[in-house]
Design an enzyme around this catalytic site. Structure first.
Site, PDB file in Angstrom:
ATOM      1  N   VAL A  11       0.806  -1.230   0.115  1.00  0.00           N
ATOM      2  CA  VAL A  11      -0.229   0.093   0.366  1.00  0.00           C
ATOM      3  C   VAL A  11       1.100   1.499  -0.011  1.00  0.00           C
ATOM      4  CG1 VAL A  11      -1.469   1.114   1.757  1.00  0.00           C
ATOM      5  CG2 VAL A  11      -1.944  -0.926   1.107  1.00  0.00           C
ATOM      6  N   PHE A 155      -8.076   0.614  -0.910  1.00  0.00           N
ATOM      7  CA  PHE A 155      -8.853  -0.515  -1.535  1.00  0.00           C
ATOM      8  C   PHE A 155      -7.870  -1.256  -2.924  1.00  0.00           C
ATOM      9  CE2 PHE A 155     -11.866   2.480   0.011  1.00  0.00           C
ATOM     10  CZ  PHE A 155     -13.195   2.234   1.029  1.00  0.00           C
ATOM     11  N   LEU A 156      -6.898  -1.006  -3.286  1.00  0.00           N
ATOM     12  CA  LEU A 156      -6.383  -1.436  -4.594  1.00  0.00           C
ATOM     13  C   LEU A 156      -5.759  -2.935  -3.969  1.00  0.00           C
ATOM     14  CD1 LEU A 156      -3.575  -2.497  -3.785  1.00  0.00           C
ATOM     15  CD2 LEU A 156      -3.456  -0.165  -3.008  1.00  0.00           C
ATOM     16  N   ASN A 214     -14.579  -5.416   2.585  1.00  0.00           N
ATOM     17  CA  ASN A 214     -13.670  -6.863   2.120  1.00  0.00           C
ATOM     18  C   ASN A 214     -14.549  -7.644   2.832  1.00  0.00           C
ATOM     19  OD1 ASN A 214     -11.390  -4.948   0.831  1.00  0.00           O
ATOM     20  ND2 ASN A 214     -10.192  -5.960   3.302  1.00  0.00           N
ATOM     21  N   CYS A 266      -5.679  -9.729   3.258  1.00  0.00           N
ATOM     22  CA  CYS A 266      -6.541  -8.901   3.500  1.00  0.00           C
ATOM     23  C   CYS A 266      -7.719 -10.010   3.940  1.00  0.00           C
ATOM     24  CB  CYS A 266      -6.609  -8.157   2.833  1.00  0.00           C
ATOM     25  SG  CYS A 266      -5.104  -6.481   2.578  1.00  0.00           S
ATOM     26  N   ARG A 334       0.836 -14.572   0.955  1.00  0.00           N
ATOM     27  CA  ARG A 334       0.457 -14.591   2.886  1.00  0.00           C
ATOM     28  C   ARG A 334      -1.185 -15.133   2.626  1.00  0.00           C
ATOM     29  NH1 ARG A 334       1.270  -8.580   3.687  1.00  0.00           N
ATOM     30  NH2 ARG A 334       1.294  -7.713   2.158  1.00  0.00           N
TER      31      ARG A 334
HETATM   32  P1  NAD Z   1       2.959  -5.112   3.824  1.00  0.00           P
HETATM   33  O1  NAD Z   1       2.985  -5.684   4.916  1.00  0.00           O
HETATM   34  O2  NAD Z   1       3.226  -4.883   2.879  1.00  0.00           O
HETATM   35  O3  NAD Z   1       4.509  -3.751   4.644  1.00  0.00           O
HETATM   36  C1  NAD Z   1       3.883  -3.043   5.520  1.00  0.00           C
HETATM   37  C2  NAD Z   1       5.108  -1.790   5.934  1.00  0.00           C
HETATM   38  O4  NAD Z   1       4.999  -1.764   7.138  1.00  0.00           O
HETATM   39  C3  NAD Z   1       5.936  -2.717   6.201  1.00  0.00           C
HETATM   40  O5  NAD Z   1       7.486  -2.875   5.309  1.00  0.00           O
HETATM   41  C4  NAD Z   1       7.251  -3.044   7.482  1.00  0.00           C
HETATM   42  O6  NAD Z   1       8.337  -3.076   7.654  1.00  0.00           O
HETATM   43  C5  NAD Z   1       6.590  -1.544   7.619  1.00  0.00           C
HETATM   44  N1  NAD Z   1       6.392  -0.762   9.099  1.00  0.00           N
HETATM   45  C6  NAD Z   1       5.605  -1.459  10.059  1.00  0.00           C
HETATM   46  N2  NAD Z   1       6.061  -0.887  11.054  1.00  0.00           N
HETATM   47  C7  NAD Z   1       6.811   0.153  10.810  1.00  0.00           C
HETATM   48  C8  NAD Z   1       7.348   1.473  11.396  1.00  0.00           C
HETATM   49  N3  NAD Z   1       6.881   1.542  12.922  1.00  0.00           N
HETATM   50  N4  NAD Z   1       8.064   2.833  10.939  1.00  0.00           N
HETATM   51  C9  NAD Z   1       7.613   2.150   9.843  1.00  0.00           C
HETATM   52  N5  NAD Z   1       8.005   1.585   8.715  1.00  0.00           N
HETATM   53  C10 NAD Z   1       7.177   0.121   9.812  1.00  0.00           C
HETATM   54  O7  NAD Z   1       1.711  -4.017   4.368  1.00  0.00           O
HETATM   55  P2  NAD Z   1       0.182  -3.857   3.010  1.00  0.00           P
HETATM   56  O8  NAD Z   1       0.263  -5.464   2.594  1.00  0.00           O
HETATM   57  O9  NAD Z   1       0.870  -2.599   2.410  1.00  0.00           O
HETATM   58  O10 NAD Z   1      -1.136  -3.758   3.994  1.00  0.00           O
HETATM   59  C11 NAD Z   1      -0.451  -2.650   4.784  1.00  0.00           C
HETATM   60  C12 NAD Z   1      -1.615  -2.007   5.026  1.00  0.00           C
HETATM   61  O11 NAD Z   1      -3.150  -1.793   4.516  1.00  0.00           O
HETATM   62  C13 NAD Z   1      -2.840  -2.963   5.914  1.00  0.00           C
HETATM   63  O12 NAD Z   1      -3.269  -2.273   7.297  1.00  0.00           O
HETATM   64  C14 NAD Z   1      -3.341  -3.416   4.932  1.00  0.00           C
HETATM   65  O13 NAD Z   1      -4.745  -3.987   5.472  1.00  0.00           O
HETATM   66  C15 NAD Z   1      -4.169  -2.490   4.379  1.00  0.00           C
HETATM   67  N6  NAD Z   1      -4.455  -2.812   3.579  1.00  0.00           N
HETATM   68  C16 NAD Z   1      -3.572  -3.679   2.031  1.00  0.00           C
HETATM   69  C17 NAD Z   1      -4.175  -3.974   1.267  1.00  0.00           C
HETATM   70  C18 NAD Z   1      -2.889  -5.119   0.326  1.00  0.00           C
HETATM   71  O14 NAD Z   1      -3.767  -5.809  -0.923  1.00  0.00           O
HETATM   72  N7  NAD Z   1      -1.806  -4.756   0.677  1.00  0.00           N
HETATM   73  C19 NAD Z   1      -5.150  -3.206   0.227  1.00  0.00           C
HETATM   74  C20 NAD Z   1      -5.135  -2.466   1.474  1.00  0.00           C
HETATM   75  C21 NAD Z   1      -4.998  -2.139   2.355  1.00  0.00           C
END
Ligand code: NAD
Length: 442
Positions: A11, A155-156, A214, A266, A334
């Site tokens: 994201v 929402f991606l 979701n 998700c 995942r």
């Molecule tokens: P991800 O695990 O790919 O990335 C999260 C990143 O945050 C990691 O690189 C991690 O190192 C970093 N991080 C964690 N704690 C940190 C801190 N204290 N300081 C700096 N960086 C930190 O997660 P994602 O898939 O990008 O998802 C992120 C959020 O967005 C989640 O809440 C998820 O539910 C939501 N989301 C994800 C998607 C998807 O398709 N992946 C879509 C919509 C919403």
């Protein structure tokens, strides 16, 4: 307007790169040093179509900078997007530690008015909680600056993340501050060239829209999967049922594809989170709870089906899995259904030959302790050598046009189990070489 992004995962990284591509100066921060090191050199740590090019271009133009330093990010940014992970705890509730850690650091380092944006998927009330933590942290550090916390869920879809970020169906902005709403509206006004509607609402409503969306999609998947299980028993065809249902404008054909159950980072965690919230507020989420159980059942059912079909082949214990990522177009494995299926097959003494165009590295992290039971291959044909069955788990396009004759020559057995009905259209041809089985079809 300088934009700060905290958390450069699927994201945060995509959002940061897209904002930079719209011309904003963007500072991205992650606590993972290896990731930042790679990103600063233009190497994306994840796969998303178009990401590499956009990353390189915006690094070159100096619109995009990466750092490990949250102090620098907080001080230099006007609008800070929190995009860190929000994984499930054992009991299904959301582990908010990363979001709350970030809020604390922002409070310690804030130096002028800022908008803090929760883009991570977070339980209802988290914007309020983040606000309280920032206030508390400012007080402890003798800081006193104005700020607003906004909810702006994402929402991606992984695999289409760049496209979706540029062309979202809608943008949801939850805020209790006119000033913050105006700033967020200004930032997203660049997206309006694509006529994207923006919904301005309360923070709680914005947070809930994400979970409700979701959960609804997860329910739709579990629904069609249950229909598929029954269809197989009564001799109906789920492919045609989905077409017949989808022609009803109130239903729509999307998310009506039967398969091995939903996975990914998700749907499993967000459905559990909303059921957990329901419990906390004494409102049981019967429908979503049933969707979760149906999803678990689906994974068990498809694995039982594989094992039953393999029973005729007692002298060969090798099974080929095509596709490990939770869906095509991503390297993310995942919570992918492939993982549960593989583990169960291994528990039933099968050896796995696995191939996935992009998901091997990520799947290996979760399958680490099964290393001696799995051999990973570089292509789908090598993975088939001497195996009893092909099990197509993730419908990558490259699995649709395989050469049936050469594939059959490599196999020991003759089973082709298509858990996505990805090559169902080729059934007649495939049946010259294999015993073909789809999902919810005869
Ligand atoms: P991800 O695990 O790919 O990335 C999260 C990143 O945050 C990691 O690189 C991690 O190192 C970093 N991080 C964690 N704690 C940190 C801190 N204290 N300081 C700096 N960086 C930190 O997660 P994602 O898939 O990008 O998802 C992120 C959020 O967005 C989640 O809440 C998820 O539910 C939501 N989301 C994800 C998607 C998807 O398709 N992946 C879509 C919509 C919403």
């Amino acid at each position: 307007m300088k934009i700060g992004i905290i958390g450069t995962g699927y994201v945060g990284l995509v959002q940061g790169v897209v904002f930079a591509n719209f011309g904003f100066p963007v500072l991205c921060m992650d606590k993972d040093e290896a990731k930042i090191h790679k990103l600063s050199r233009g190497i994306p740590p994840i796969h998303e179509s178009g990401l590499q090019e956009m990353l390189s271009k915006n690094l070159e133009k100096n619109r995009l900078v990466f750092t490990n330093d949250i102090r620098k990010l907080t001080k230099e940014s006007d609008v800070i997007f929190i995009c860190v992970g929000t994984p499930s705890k054992e009991d299904g509730s959301v582990d908010l530690q990363y979001v709350l850690d970030v809020a604390r650091s922002i409070g310690e380092n804030i130096n002028h008015y800022k908008v803090i944006v929760n883009k991570s998927t977070v339980p209802i009330g988290t914007a309020q909680q983040v606000e309280s933590i920032i206030l508390d942290s400012m007080e402890k550090n003798n800081n006193n600056f104005e700020f607003d916390v906004v909810s702006n869920p994402e929402f991606l879809r992984e695999g289409n993340a760049i496209f979706d970020s540029i062309n979202p169906d809608r943008i949801v902005i939850g805020s209790n501050s006119e000033k913050a709403m105006k700033i967020m509206g200004d930032i997203y006004s660049v997206f309006k060239i694509n006529k994207t509607p923006i919904i301005f609402t309360k923070r709680e409503t914005a947070e809930m829209i994400k979970y409700a969306s979701n959960a609804f999609l997860a329910v739709k998947i579990s629904f069609i999967n249950e229909m598929a299980l029954l269809s197989e028993k009564v001799g109906a065809d789920i492919q045609e049922i989905a077409i017949g249902m989808g022609m009803d404008g109130r239903i729509s054909p999307k998310f009506l594809h039967a398969g091995p159950g939903y996975g990914g980072s998700c749907f499993p965690k967000d459905t559990k989170a909303i059921v957990d919230m329901g419990k906390k507020y004494n409102e049981e989420m019967y429908v979503i709870d049933a969707a979760i159980r149906a999803n678990e059942k689906q994974k068990v059912k498809v694995t039982q089906k594989i094992i039953n079909l393999l029973k005729d082949n007692k002298d060969n214990k090798i099974v080929t899995i095509w596709g490990l990522s939770f869906k095509p177009g991503t390297d993310d494995a995942r919570d992918a259904p492939s993982l549960d299926i593989i583990k169960e097959l291994i528990h039933n003494n099968y050896h796995i030959n696995a191939y996935c165009p992009m998901g091997i590295d990520d799947a290996q992290k979760s399958l680490d302790k099964y290393n001696k039971n799995i051999t990973y291959f570089d292509d789908e044909y090598s993975a088939a050598v001497d195996s009893s069955a092909i099990v197509l788990v993730t419908e990558w396009n490259q699995f649709r046009g395989f050469d049936a004759e050469s594939l059959r020559d490599k196999l020991y057995g003759d089973l082709f189990i298509d858990l996505r009905n990805a090559v169902f259209k080729r059934k007649n041809e495939l049946e010259r070489y294999f015993k073909y089985y789809g999902i919810g079809v005869k």
